[in-house]
Design a protein around this motif. Structure first.
Motif, PDB file in Angstrom:
ATOM      1  N   UNK A 119     -10.674   9.660  10.050  1.00  0.00           N
ATOM      2  CA  UNK A 119     -10.219   9.366  11.419  1.00  0.00           C
ATOM      3  C   UNK A 119     -10.078   7.875  11.696  1.00  0.00           C
ATOM      4  N   UNK A 120     -10.281   7.070  10.663  1.00  0.00           N
ATOM      5  CA  UNK A 120     -10.240   5.609  10.871  1.00  0.00           C
ATOM      6  C   UNK A 120      -8.804   5.134  11.018  1.00  0.00           C
ATOM      7  N   UNK A 121      -8.584   4.280  12.021  1.00  0.00           N
ATOM      8  CA  UNK A 121      -7.266   3.656  12.093  1.00  0.00           C
ATOM      9  C   UNK A 121      -7.184   2.650  10.936  1.00  0.00           C
ATOM     10  N   UNK A 122      -5.975   2.295  10.563  1.00  0.00           N
ATOM     11  CA  UNK A 122      -5.766   1.499   9.352  1.00  0.00           C
ATOM     12  C   UNK A 122      -6.596   0.204   9.339  1.00  0.00           C
ATOM     13  N   UNK A 123      -6.640  -0.436  10.500  1.00  0.00           N
ATOM     14  CA  UNK A 123      -7.341  -1.719  10.589  1.00  0.00           C
ATOM     15  C   UNK A 123      -8.842  -1.551  10.299  1.00  0.00           C
ATOM     16  N   UNK A 124      -9.422  -0.487  10.829  1.00  0.00           N
ATOM     17  CA  UNK A 124     -10.859  -0.233  10.604  1.00  0.00           C
ATOM     18  C   UNK A 124     -11.126   0.084   9.127  1.00  0.00           C
ATOM     19  N   UNK A 125     -10.184   0.865   8.548  1.00  0.00           N
ATOM     20  CA  UNK A 125     -10.331   1.226   7.134  1.00  0.00           C
ATOM     21  C   UNK A 125     -10.289  -0.029   6.268  1.00  0.00           C
ATOM     22  N   UNK A 126      -9.345  -0.917   6.607  1.00  0.00           N
ATOM     23  CA  UNK A 126      -9.188  -2.149   5.826  1.00  0.00           C
ATOM     24  C   UNK A 126     -10.448  -3.022   5.950  1.00  0.00           C
ATOM     25  N   UNK A 127     -10.958  -3.100   7.169  1.00  0.00           N
ATOM     26  CA  UNK A 127     -12.162  -3.919   7.419  1.00  0.00           C
ATOM     27  C   UNK A 127     -13.319  -3.416   6.560  1.00  0.00           C
ATOM     28  N   UNK A 128     -13.491  -2.107   6.550  1.00  0.00           N
ATOM     29  CA  UNK A 128     -14.610  -1.528   5.795  1.00  0.00           C
ATOM     30  C   UNK A 128     -14.411  -1.738   4.292  1.00  0.00           C
ATOM     31  N   UNK A 129     -13.181  -1.527   3.829  1.00  0.00           N
ATOM     32  CA  UNK A 129     -12.911  -1.740   2.398  1.00  0.00           C
ATOM     33  C   UNK A 129     -13.196  -3.179   1.989  1.00  0.00           C
TER      34      UNK A 129
END
Ligand code: HAM
Length: 429
Positions: A226-236
């Protein structure tokens, strides 16, 4: 009438008090090297400080706060944690005005009305840090790195980093909706706590201790979907930086933390020793919380922090046999022969302390037997003996207990004997 300490509190004395300060010193030193400075906020705050930020769906606000009405009819709470209080300090004092990054650390007591058990007390100590003004996965990784460095410096082993993201509000809103849809048909099969959390904050259901092994819980939707792309990128990126710092971590997709203020990454430092009765205990935890500044009518403050439970760190240090009582300070004992020598002995004691040496005298006894008993009790490394002859010549007899070497020296040679700085003043008895 015998009076005992309140339930869920601890007296620290002897070795434990030293261990406690040792942890404070090591963590403060490392935090200072990482650019953090100490802050000291009140032990009690207006209750609203915590209600607004820690959140009404948290156990802390719901059931654990020590809240009372003071004589001015204000609702006051003994601080259950520091993150909200430090943000209150930051906003109230407009510390954001210089637009710099601010990094703070704190050490002190906190209060939660919890059921006492191993590692859980009603008054406990945290060492914690909060960093404001930067939103970068590199900072988040470096803060986790710093926490690991602290545990390393304390000698604590077998601690794993569990990490997750709960996303920004955008991701979290759609995830919350998915969880609500998913859990609704199963509510009657879940515990009472879960049913309450369903109404207030379904994310917190994932944190349930009662139903943690329940297959319903295990099959619940995962935040990563459910992560928006920006959140996914931040976590990665955060994970990439953890790799850079060679931090071993475990992604734990049900880690949501028990306080409502988190956004994006959340993490915990978990004791990982299957043979230990305290296996799985959280030594500390933290995460990013970018929305708290606004709760205090302040600016938009990008923020991240964590806190260790000092008592829990002490527990694992004890379990792992880490001894901090290795101060290499020589203990000197003064033994005196007669009344006149006792007075001279006190003057010598004062002089030894001026030289910053650790010294003791038997204040009461003039007989030798009890005085030598004292030397044994305090584990003296050196015994100084003075009588009338020594006083007359400004001398002293000094015995190195370990080597059994005994010599007579002048008072003025004492500093040289202990290899310390030269003393200009003319010392006499
Ligand atoms: P917390 O997870 O509630 O987070 O507490 C941090 C640590 O304090 C826990 O992992 C545990 O070691 C210790 N602790 C908590 N409650 C007790 C208790 N009743 N008895 C003994 N130890 C306890 C916070 O407090 C957040 N303010 C951390 C943070 C800082 N997040 C961002 N910045």
């Amino acid at each position: 009438m015998k009076i005992n300490k309140p339930k869920g509190t601890q007296d620290l004395f002897g070795y434990q008090a030293k261990q406690y300060r040792h942890i404070q010193n090591i963590c403060s030193k490392i935090a200072t090297n990482f650019g953090f400075e100490e802050v000291i906020t009140p032990i009690f705050e207006a209750s609203e400080t915590f209600i607004r930020s820690v959140g009404e769906s948290s156990d802390i606000v719901n059931k654990e706060m020590y809240t009372f009405i003071d004589k001015g009819n204000r609702s006051i709470t003994l601080r259950p944690e520091a993150t909200a209080a430090v943000m209150r300090m930051y906003v109230e004092n407009k510390l954001y005005a210089d637009q710099n990054t601010h990094k703070y650390f704190y050490f002190g007591p906190f209060f939660r009305y919890e059921r006492p058990q191993a590692g859980r007390t009603r008054q406990f100590t945290q060492f914690g840090v909060e960093a404001y003004g930067v939103e970068s996965p590199a900072l988040d990784a470096d803060i986790i790195n710093m926490a690991c460095k602290m545990l390393n410096a304390l000698g604590a082993k077998n601690v794993k980093v569990a990490i997750n993201t709960i996303g920004s509000k955008l991701s979290r809103d759609s995830y919350r909706e998915a969880l609500t849809e998913y859990f609704r048909p199963y509510l009657s099969e879940l515990c009472e706590d879960c049913r309450n959390r369903f109404l207030k904050n379904p994310l917190r259901m994932l944190d349930c201790k009662v139903d943690s092994e329940n297959v319903i819980m295990k099959n619940a939707p995962k935040i990563k979907d459910y992560l928006v792309e920006e959140d996914q990128r931040y976590f990665n990126d955060l994970l990439k930086y953890l790799d850079l710092f060679a931090i071993k971590y475990e992604i734990s997709d049900r880690l949501v933390r028990g306080l409502d203020y988190y956004t994006n990454d959340v993490f915990e430092f978990i004791y990982d020793d299957a043979t230990s009765p305290i296996n799985g205990m959280a030594l500390g935890g933290g995460g990013r919380y970018n929305d708290m500044g606004k709760e205090f009518d302040g600016p938009d403050v990008k923020a991240i922090g964590f806190a260790f439970g000092v008592g829990r760190v002490m527990m694992i240090m004890d379990e792992q046999g880490i001894n901090v009582d290795n101060e290499n300070i020589n203990q000197i004992a003064i033994v005196t022969l007669g009344e006149k020598a006792k007075v001279a002995g006190l003057k010598l004691l004062d002089y030894l302390r001026k030289l910053e040496l650790k010294a003791e005298i038997d204040y009461v006894n003039t007989n030798l037997k009890p005085q030598f008993k004292m030397c044994e009790r305090i584990n003296a490394d050196y015994i100084i003996i003075i009588g009338d002859d020594e006083i007359a010549n400004n001398e002293l007899n000094i015995k190195n207990v370990k080597t059994k070497d005994e010599t007579k020296i002048k008072l003025t040679e004492l500093n040289k004997y202990f290899g310390i700085k030269e003393v200009k003043e003319n010392v006499t008895y």
